[in-house]
Motif scaffolding. Structure first.
Motif, short mmCIF file in Angstrom:
data_model
loop_
_atom_site.label_atom_id
_atom_site.label_comp_id
_atom_site.label_asym_id
_atom_site.label_seq_id
_atom_site.Cartn_x
_atom_site.Cartn_y
_atom_site.Cartn_z
N VAL A 122 44.46 16.56 3.49
CA VAL A 122 43.52 16.03 2.50
C VAL A 122 43.85 16.71 1.17
CG1 VAL A 122 41.11 15.76 1.83
CG2 VAL A 122 41.75 15.72 4.26
N VAL A 123 44.21 15.92 0.18
CA VAL A 123 44.57 16.48 -1.12
C VAL A 123 43.31 17.08 -1.76
CG1 VAL A 123 45.52 15.96 -3.40
CG2 VAL A 123 46.48 14.85 -1.36
N ALA A 124 43.39 18.36 -2.10
CA ALA A 124 42.22 19.10 -2.58
C ALA A 124 41.59 18.49 -3.83
CB ALA A 124 42.58 20.56 -2.82
N THR A 125 42.41 17.85 -4.66
CA THR A 125 41.87 17.24 -5.89
C THR A 125 41.24 15.87 -5.65
OG1 THR A 125 44.07 16.36 -6.39
CG2 THR A 125 43.47 18.47 -7.41
N ASN A 126 41.31 15.37 -4.43
CA ASN A 126 40.68 14.09 -4.07
C ASN A 126 39.20 14.39 -3.77
OD1 ASN A 126 39.92 11.59 -3.13
ND2 ASN A 126 41.60 11.40 -1.66
N GLU A 127 38.45 14.64 -4.83
CA GLU A 127 37.08 15.12 -4.70
C GLU A 127 36.17 14.16 -3.93
OE1 GLU A 127 35.89 15.99 -8.70
OE2 GLU A 127 37.33 17.63 -8.87
N GLY A 128 36.38 12.86 -4.10
CA GLY A 128 35.57 11.89 -3.38
C GLY A 128 35.77 11.99 -1.88
N ALA A 129 37.03 12.10 -1.45
CA ALA A 129 37.31 12.22 -0.02
C ALA A 129 36.79 13.53 0.54
CB ALA A 129 38.81 12.09 0.24
N VAL A 130 37.02 14.62 -0.18
CA VAL A 130 36.55 15.92 0.30
C VAL A 130 35.03 15.90 0.44
CG1 VAL A 130 36.39 18.40 -0.22
CG2 VAL A 130 38.56 17.18 -0.59
N ALA A 131 34.34 15.34 -0.53
CA ALA A 131 32.87 15.26 -0.47
C ALA A 131 32.42 14.37 0.70
CB ALA A 131 32.31 14.74 -1.78
N LEU A 132 33.08 13.24 0.90
CA LEU A 132 32.73 12.36 2.01
C LEU A 132 32.90 13.09 3.33
CD1 LEU A 132 32.00 9.64 3.30
CD2 LEU A 132 34.43 9.02 3.11
N TRP A 133 34.05 13.73 3.52
CA TRP A 133 34.30 14.40 4.81
C TRP A 133 33.31 15.55 5.03
CZ3 TRP A 133 35.91 10.52 6.68
CH2 TRP A 133 37.00 9.80 6.22
N ARG A 134 33.01 16.30 3.98
CA ARG A 134 32.02 17.37 4.14
C ARG A 134 30.65 16.79 4.52
NH1 ARG A 134 33.51 22.45 2.72
NH2 ARG A 134 35.28 22.75 1.32
N SER A 135 30.28 15.68 3.89
CA SER A 135 28.98 15.07 4.20
C SER A 135 28.92 14.53 5.62
CB SER A 135 28.66 13.95 3.20
OG SER A 135 29.39 12.77 3.49
N LEU A 136 30.08 14.27 6.22
CA LEU A 136 30.14 13.79 7.59
C LEU A 136 30.43 14.91 8.59
CD1 LEU A 136 31.99 10.42 6.98
CD2 LEU A 136 29.59 10.74 7.63
N GLY A 137 30.29 16.16 8.13
CA GLY A 137 30.36 17.29 9.04
C GLY A 137 31.71 17.96 9.18
N PHE A 138 32.68 17.59 8.36
CA PHE A 138 33.99 18.24 8.41
C PHE A 138 33.97 19.53 7.61
CE2 PHE A 138 35.05 13.99 9.63
CZ PHE A 138 36.20 14.10 10.41
N ASP A 139 34.72 20.51 8.10
CA ASP A 139 34.92 21.78 7.40
C ASP A 139 36.40 21.94 7.08
OD1 ASP A 139 32.25 22.87 7.55
OD2 ASP A 139 32.60 23.15 9.70
N VAL A 140 36.68 22.66 6.02
CA VAL A 140 38.06 23.05 5.72
C VAL A 140 38.40 24.22 6.63
CG1 VAL A 140 39.63 23.98 3.97
CG2 VAL A 140 37.94 22.24 3.33
N VAL A 141 39.41 24.04 7.46
CA VAL A 141 39.82 25.11 8.39
C VAL A 141 41.16 25.71 7.99
CG1 VAL A 141 38.47 24.20 10.31
CG2 VAL A 141 40.86 23.48 10.03
N GLY A 142 41.79 25.16 6.96
CA GLY A 142 43.05 25.71 6.48
C GLY A 142 43.42 25.09 5.15
N THR A 143 44.23 25.82 4.42
CA THR A 143 44.71 25.35 3.12
C THR A 143 46.21 25.60 3.05
OG1 THR A 143 42.60 25.86 2.07
CG2 THR A 143 44.50 25.61 0.61
N ILE A 144 46.94 24.58 2.61
CA ILE A 144 48.37 24.72 2.36
C ILE A 144 48.52 24.81 0.84
CG2 ILE A 144 50.65 23.68 2.65
CD1 ILE A 144 49.29 22.10 5.05
N PRO A 145 48.72 26.02 0.32
CA PRO A 145 48.79 26.18 -1.13
C PRO A 145 49.91 25.35 -1.75
CG PRO A 145 48.59 28.30 -0.04
CD PRO A 145 48.87 27.29 1.03
#
Length: 165
Positions: A122-145
């Motif tokens: 999930v591209v970190a700058t894709n704020e809409g997707a990140v917000a949607l996934w968080r609202s549906l119970g997803f957590d960030v479990v890793g980051t690829i810098p």
């Protein structure tokens, strides 16, 4: 006017999926595929054989407005964790089509017996997707810098997001 419906894609739906796939990938902002990917290659990347499934949101007035794939994240001993990819026609963004499709695909993953879902990139700058996934119970479990070469922002992080089903 009828409400948009989510359904399994049919082979003849590719003609409605391709314009969405092409527009989203060509923008170079949310998917790792090359913006110059040919239609034939795109079809082979998206229209996968079973056990994968392809889903669409079909709007009676606008046609196919969103699409998703649902498949095992890994083979064999990792096939109890689902993976999915979602695309919404840019001209239909903000109408709730992504959420509608996400909820349907999450329900389908549960129905198929998956125990969790993982998004690998999930591209970190894709704020809409990140917000949607968080609202549906997803957590960030890793980051690829700097794991993604964004078309306008340069190298940005990729997130690995996960939730139990």
């Amino acid at each position: 006017m009828t409400s948009p419906v989510t359904r399994l894609a049919r082979p003849d739906d590719w003609s409605g999926i391709w314009p969405i796939w092409h527009a989203v990938v060509q923008a170079g902002e949310t998917y790792v595929w090359s913006p110059s990917t040919s239609e034939g290659d795109a079809r082979s990347f998206w229209m996968l054989p079973p056990p994968a499934e392809v889903w669409v949101v079909d709007d009676e007035d606008a046609g196919i407005v969103a699409t998703a794939t649902l498949k095992p994240n890994q083979l064999g001993l990792g096939d109890h964790v689902a993976n999915a990819s979602f695309m919404v026609d840019p001209s239909n963004a903000g109408r709730g089509m992504g959420r509608l499709l996400a909820e349907a695909v999450l329900d389908r993953a549960r129905e198929l017996g998956y125990l969790a879902m993982q998004f690998n990139a999930v591209v970190a700058t894709n704020e809409g997707a990140v917000a949607l996934w968080r609202s549906l119970g997803f957590d960030v479990v890793g980051t690829i810098p700097e794991g993604f070469r964004h078309a306008t922002k340069g190298n940005v992080d990729l997130l690995i997001m996960y939730r139990r089903l």
